[in-house]
Design a protein around this motif. Structure first.
Motif, PDB file in Angstrom:
ATOM      1  N   PHE A  59      39.969  11.226  18.782  1.00  0.00           N
ATOM      2  CA  PHE A  59      40.209  10.198  19.140  1.00  0.00           C
ATOM      3  C   PHE A  59      38.123  10.091  19.177  1.00  0.00           C
ATOM      4  CE2 PHE A  59      37.049   7.207  21.413  1.00  0.00           C
ATOM      5  CZ  PHE A  59      37.540   5.904  20.739  1.00  0.00           C
ATOM      6  N   LEU A  60      37.600  11.470  19.398  1.00  0.00           N
ATOM      7  CA  LEU A  60      36.118  11.347  19.562  1.00  0.00           C
ATOM      8  C   LEU A  60      35.771  11.585  17.761  1.00  0.00           C
ATOM      9  CD1 LEU A  60      34.523  12.600  22.934  1.00  0.00           C
ATOM     10  CD2 LEU A  60      34.194  10.722  21.753  1.00  0.00           C
ATOM     11  N   MET A  61      36.700  12.209  17.055  1.00  0.00           N
ATOM     12  CA  MET A  61      36.078  13.024  15.958  1.00  0.00           C
ATOM     13  C   MET A  61      35.843  11.737  14.988  1.00  0.00           C
ATOM     14  SD  MET A  61      35.276  15.887  16.411  1.00  0.00           S
ATOM     15  CE  MET A  61      35.319  16.447  14.390  1.00  0.00           C
ATOM     16  N   GLY A  62      37.900  11.238  15.005  1.00  0.00           N
ATOM     17  CA  GLY A  62      37.544   9.917  14.413  1.00  0.00           C
ATOM     18  C   GLY A  62      36.726   8.245  14.412  1.00  0.00           C
ATOM     19  N   ALA A  63      35.882   9.042  15.847  1.00  0.00           N
ATOM     20  CA  ALA A  63      34.531   7.964  15.898  1.00  0.00           C
ATOM     21  C   ALA A  63      33.631   8.001  15.387  1.00  0.00           C
ATOM     22  CB  ALA A  63      34.502   7.502  17.112  1.00  0.00           C
ATOM     23  N   LEU A  64      33.220   9.332  15.369  1.00  0.00           N
ATOM     24  CA  LEU A  64      32.229   9.822  14.745  1.00  0.00           C
ATOM     25  C   LEU A  64      32.437   9.248  13.067  1.00  0.00           C
ATOM     26  CD1 LEU A  64      29.720  11.629  15.065  1.00  0.00           C
ATOM     27  CD2 LEU A  64      31.050  14.095  14.470  1.00  0.00           C
ATOM     28  N   VAL A  66      33.983   7.243  11.586  1.00  0.00           N
ATOM     29  CA  VAL A  66      33.726   6.055  11.115  1.00  0.00           C
ATOM     30  C   VAL A  66      32.030   5.723  11.218  1.00  0.00           C
ATOM     31  CG1 VAL A  66      34.095   3.829  12.237  1.00  0.00           C
ATOM     32  CG2 VAL A  66      35.790   4.914  11.838  1.00  0.00           C
ATOM     33  N   LEU A  67      31.664   6.026  12.225  1.00  0.00           N
ATOM     34  CA  LEU A  67      30.000   6.398  12.288  1.00  0.00           C
ATOM     35  C   LEU A  67      29.245   6.653  11.481  1.00  0.00           C
ATOM     36  CD1 LEU A  67      29.456   6.832  16.007  1.00  0.00           C
ATOM     37  CD2 LEU A  67      29.252   4.185  14.887  1.00  0.00           C
ATOM     38  N   LEU A  68      29.423   8.492  11.252  1.00  0.00           N
ATOM     39  CA  LEU A  68      28.799   8.548   9.742  1.00  0.00           C
ATOM     40  C   LEU A  68      29.602   7.713   8.528  1.00  0.00           C
ATOM     41  CD1 LEU A  68      29.253  12.197  10.878  1.00  0.00           C
ATOM     42  CD2 LEU A  68      27.511  11.000  10.816  1.00  0.00           C
ATOM     43  N   LYS A  69      30.467   7.599   7.928  1.00  0.00           N
ATOM     44  CA  LYS A  69      30.595   6.595   7.154  1.00  0.00           C
ATOM     45  C   LYS A  69      30.145   5.469   6.860  1.00  0.00           C
ATOM     46  CE  LYS A  69      35.313   8.269   5.196  1.00  0.00           C
ATOM     47  NZ  LYS A  69      36.336   7.478   5.382  1.00  0.00           N
ATOM     48  N   ALA A  70      30.027   4.912   8.328  1.00  0.00           N
ATOM     49  CA  ALA A  70      29.253   3.133   7.624  1.00  0.00           C
ATOM     50  C   ALA A  70      27.737   3.678   7.942  1.00  0.00           C
ATOM     51  CB  ALA A  70      29.858   3.016   9.379  1.00  0.00           C
ATOM     52  N   ALA A  71      27.352   4.861   8.784  1.00  0.00           N
ATOM     53  CA  ALA A  71      25.911   5.326   8.122  1.00  0.00           C
ATOM     54  C   ALA A  71      25.292   5.661   6.846  1.00  0.00           C
ATOM     55  CB  ALA A  71      25.586   6.051   9.594  1.00  0.00           C
TER      56      ALA A  71
END
Length: 75
Positions: A59-64, A66-71
């Motif tokens: 879950f944490l890797m998936g969230a990270l 998504v955040l990196l793609k958004a950034a």
């Protein structure tokens, strides 16, 4: 209960009985018993903890990700 003698000093003559016999006296008797039921429960708990930890890391890797793609998305 499933209990097994894993070590005995002096060695047991009959592994199915926790009995020592001596002519004069017996000194320094030591033994170790493994409770197989307790060991199984501990192993099962460790397995469940591993599954939960793996799910949390996924879950944490998936969230990270998504955040990196958004950034890095152009504005």
């Amino acid at each position: 209960m499933l209990k097994t003698v894993t070590q005995a000093m002096p060695p047991l003559t009959d592994p199915s009985e926790l009995v020592w016999q001596g002519v004069d006296k017996l000194d320094g008797i030591t033994y170790a018993i493994l409770d197989q039921g307790k060991e199984d429960r501990a192993r099962n708990n460790l397995f469940v903890a591993g599954i939960l930890l793996g799910a949390a890391v996924a879950f944490l890797m998936g969230a990270l990700q998504v955040l990196l793609k958004a950034a890095h998305r152009p504005k």
